[in-house]
Design a protein around this motif. Structure first.
Motif, PDB file in Angstrom:
ATOM      1  N   CYS A   1       0.860  -1.186   0.000  1.00  5.40           N
ATOM      2  CA  CYS A   1       0.000   0.000   0.000  1.00  5.40           C
ATOM      3  C   CYS A   1       0.894   1.234   0.000  1.00  5.40           C
ATOM      4  O   CYS A   1       1.756   1.381   0.881  1.00  5.40           O
ATOM      5  N   ALA A   2       0.687   2.124  -0.953  1.00  9.21           N
ATOM      6  CA  ALA A   2       1.516   3.326  -1.059  1.00  9.21           C
ATOM      7  C   ALA A   2       1.255   4.296   0.080  1.00  9.21           C
ATOM      8  O   ALA A   2       2.118   5.111   0.423  1.00  9.21           O
ATOM      9  N   GLY A   3       0.081   4.224   0.679  1.00 12.80           N
ATOM     10  CA  GLY A   3      -0.267   5.101   1.796  1.00 12.80           C
ATOM     11  C   GLY A   3      -1.362   4.454   2.626  1.00 12.80           C
ATOM     12  O   GLY A   3      -1.947   3.440   2.229  1.00 12.80           O
ATOM     13  N   ASP A   4      -1.652   5.031   3.784  1.00 15.21           N
ATOM     14  CA  ASP A   4      -2.707   4.495   4.635  1.00 15.21           C
ATOM     15  C   ASP A   4      -4.039   4.504   3.888  1.00 15.21           C
ATOM     16  O   ASP A   4      -4.462   5.543   3.365  1.00 15.21           O
ATOM     17  N   GLY A   5      -4.689   3.345   3.862  1.00 14.98           N
ATOM     18  CA  GLY A   5      -5.987   3.238   3.209  1.00 14.98           C
ATOM     19  C   GLY A   5      -5.929   3.240   1.702  1.00 14.98           C
ATOM     20  O   GLY A   5      -6.980   3.250   1.044  1.00 14.98           O
ATOM     21  N   ALA A   6      -4.720   3.215   1.119  1.00 13.51           N
ATOM     22  CA  ALA A   6      -4.600   3.251  -0.341  1.00 13.51           C
ATOM     23  C   ALA A   6      -4.988   1.905  -0.942  1.00 13.51           C
ATOM     24  O   ALA A   6      -4.936   0.866  -0.278  1.00 13.51           O
ATOM     25  N   ARG A   7      -5.361   1.926  -2.208  1.00 14.62           N
ATOM     26  CA  ARG A   7      -5.654   0.684  -2.925  1.00 14.62           C
ATOM     27  C   ARG A   7      -4.369  -0.125  -3.030  1.00 14.62           C
ATOM     28  O   ARG A   7      -3.329   0.383  -3.439  1.00 14.62           O
ATOM     29  N   PRO A   8      -4.410  -1.404  -2.645  1.00 14.93           N
ATOM     30  CA  PRO A   8      -3.170  -2.188  -2.626  1.00 14.93           C
ATOM     31  C   PRO A   8      -2.706  -2.571  -4.030  1.00 14.93           C
ATOM     32  O   PRO A   8      -3.516  -2.747  -4.943  1.00 14.93           O
ATOM     33  N   LEU A   9      -1.400  -2.701  -4.167  1.00 17.28           N
ATOM     34  CA  LEU A   9      -0.791  -3.287  -5.354  1.00 17.28           C
ATOM     35  C   LEU A   9      -0.476  -4.736  -5.022  1.00 17.28           C
ATOM     36  O   LEU A   9       0.220  -5.017  -4.040  1.00 17.28           O
ATOM     37  N   VAL A  10      -0.986  -5.670  -5.805  1.00 18.02           N
ATOM     38  CA  VAL A  10      -0.816  -7.095  -5.531  1.00 18.02           C
ATOM     39  C   VAL A  10      -0.014  -7.716  -6.663  1.00 18.02           C
ATOM     40  O   VAL A  10      -0.369  -7.589  -7.841  1.00 18.02           O
ATOM     41  N   VAL A  11       1.072  -8.378  -6.315  1.00 21.34           N
ATOM     42  CA  VAL A  11       1.922  -9.055  -7.290  1.00 21.34           C
ATOM     43  C   VAL A  11       1.918 -10.540  -6.984  1.00 21.34           C
ATOM     44  O   VAL A  11       2.190 -10.961  -5.852  1.00 21.34           O
ATOM     45  N   ASP A  12       1.593 -11.339  -8.009  1.00 17.24           N
ATOM     46  CA  ASP A  12       1.614 -12.791  -7.878  1.00 17.24           C
ATOM     47  C   ASP A  12       3.051 -13.266  -8.084  1.00 17.24           C
ATOM     48  O   ASP A  12       3.584 -13.210  -9.191  1.00 17.24           O
TER      49      ASP A  12
END
Length: 531
Positions: A480-491
């Motif tokens: 997460c780039a910041g609090d409450g930010a949309r997560p980046l998910v990498v498989d």
């Protein structure tokens, strides 16, 4: 600062702490609770290094820091008692010199304690090289009792106690030399006498650390005879406040599981000196025979029940065989699917437990009982019988479970996620049955940890069954780039993308040039081979 205005007194015993105090001091100076509403009392136990001078300098620089210099006692009990006697706050928070507090720990825990009128308030803990009671912190518990919450999983003193409560019941740490389990003596009495105990689980308050080099005095190997003598004194406290029956049995179970059986398990036993193991087994057997009703061991999962039963019978070689088997137990977990929708990540998993190349399995008897398959012979059936826990167990301790835990990399914060799961019993090729876990969870990164989600997160699946427990990391990197930010998910199962290749010209002239270069290359290769 007036005594009446003080909300919290933080009591810290020290001995030759040196620079190891810096992290704790920094966390105390960052507290969101105003400095005129709490005090810190360092009690130095006769340090011989620079610690006394460092503490005096801190007290000179910060009016709410105080220092008591005591003669060497060699154990934290007396320094803590001296700190409580000096304390003026409404509540007392015990902290060790190699641990530290989260920035809002005192404010949040004091507010939670006063909101619910608690005599004892327990803040969420994170371990750094040390184990902490995970199950206790699954949810907030404004009125936790010994009957409905796993309070006994947390018997260290790193909690907030109402000072008047400590005084009213003369709750002090034992000072008769270097008494092991000194925390248990005070905290057990506190739980049994508390009018209300609350657990704050939605904010990490306390970071429990092992000093670099592992030289914490109380972390040294135990001396079996003295250790178990002190343990039996703690059992005396339980017996003085409870009647024989299910509650006392459940409380006694805590010491059987953690202080006895756990010392005789897996790599911990396999790597221990034989004479030490013989001493521990003798003390465990004596305590089981003399102090525990039959329902204490009977309420354990099959593996723990078997270890306790073998220790009671003095079967040390069989304990070593089981320890070797258990040291190889692993969770084999497959990430079936995952889907990110906005801030919500949904994950589905399946898993099983194995030891070496074989599953953790069960044999079915002609009369329908299911027995845990262990590498020992002539084990009484009642020890390895898993029928109840696989079919009808209602006790959380014995029921197979699947958990998914989110752990933040930078500070170790851990959070149990809401999981729906089922456990199937399926045949395996060697005969018998094995368990298969299937679970699903959804993580909302707007609300996880109160929206404080900045950073990198690891997801772990934990499988629990019949006394075995093992973790497996899921192959997802979440950031997460910041609090409450949309997560980046990498498989992490997917190969990294290849670098973009320059576009190739496709006109007729370019095709002719490529054909000529290929023909010349083949001719050169032939001339080299025939020369």
């Amino acid at each position: 600062m007036t005594a009446g205005a003080l909300k919290v007194s933080v009591v810290v015993p020290t001995y030759n702490s040196g620079e190891g105090l810096d992290r704790l001091v920094a966390s105390l100076l960052r507290q969101s609770l105003p400095a005129d509403e709490f005090e810190v009392i360092f009690v130095d136990d006769g340090s011989t290094d620079t610690t006394p001078a460092r503490l005096d300098a801190l007290a000179a620089a910060h009016p709410h820091f105080h220092v008591l210099h005591a003669e060497r006692s060699g154990w934290p009990s007396r320094p803590r008692n001296l700190g409580v006697a000096r304390a003026a706050g409404e509540y007392v928070q015990f902290v060790d010199d190699d641990d530290w507090l989260a920035d809002e720990a005192l404010a949040r825990l004091y507010g939670y304690a006063t909101e619910h009128g608690a005599d004892v308030a327990i803040g969420r803990m994170v371990g750094h090289g040390r184990s902490v009671p995970r199950d206790l912190f699954r949810v907030n518990r404004p009125d936790a009792t010994l009957a409905d919450a796993p309070l006994m999983e947390s018997l260290t003193c790193h909690k907030m106690f109402r000072r008047a409560f400590l005084s009213r019941h003369d709750l002090r740490f034992p000072e008769e030399g270097r008494k092991r389990l000194e925390d248990h003596h005070l905290v057990t009495r506190a739980y049994l006498l508390s009018r209300r105990t609350c657990v704050l689980a939605d904010y990490t308050c306390y970071h429990h650390s092992r000093r670099p080099g592992g030289d914490n005095l109380t972390a040294a190997p135990i001396e079996p005879e003295g250790y178990f003598r002190s343990l039996r004194e703690v059992l005396d406290i339980v017996d003085a406040h409870t009647k024989p029956g299910p509650l006392r049995d459940r409380l006694h179970q805590r010491w059987l599981r953690i202080e006895m059986v756990r010392r005789l398990r897996g790599a911990r036993l396999r790597n221990a000196p034989r004479d030490w193991v013989d001493g521990v087994v003798a003390e465990v057997g004596r305590t089981v025979r003399e102090r525990f009703a039959p329902g204490v061991a009977a309420g354990l999962p099959a593996l723990e029940r078997t270890i306790a039963g073998l220790a009671e019978r003095g079967r040390v070689e069989d304990l070593f065989r089981i320890a070797g088997w258990e040291a190889g137990v692993q969770a084999k977990v497959r990430l079936k699917t995952y889907e990110l929708t906005g801030h919500r990540l949904t994950v589905a998993v399946s898993g099983r437990l194995r030891s070496g190349d074989r599953p953790v399995s069960y044999d079915r008897t002609p009369d329908g009982r299911e027995l845990l398959d262990l590498p020992v012979e002539e084990v009484p059936t009642e020890l390895v019988d898993c029928s109840d826990e696989l079919l009808t167990a209602t006790d959380e301790l014995r029921r197979p479970r699947l958990d998914v835990v989110a752990r933040r990399v930078d500070d170790g914060d851990e959070f149990y996620l809401p999981v729906s799961f089922e456990v199937d019993r399926v045949p395996h090729r060697w005969g018998g049955l094995r368990l298969m876990w299937h679970g699903r969870t959804t993580i909302d990164f707007r609300t996880l940890n109160g929206g404080r989600t900045r950073g990198e997160w690891i997801l772990t699946t934990r499988l629990t069954g019949s006394g075995c427990e093992a973790d497996a990391k899921l192959p997802l990197a979440v950031t997460c780039a910041g609090d409450g930010a949309r997560p980046l998910v990498v498989d992490e199962r997917q190969p990294p993308p290849r670098p973009a290749q320059p576009a190739r010209a496709t006109g007729p002239w370019q095709r002719l040039k490529r054909a000529v270069r290929q023909r010349l290359g083949r001719s050169a290769g032939q001339s080299v081979r025939t020369s």
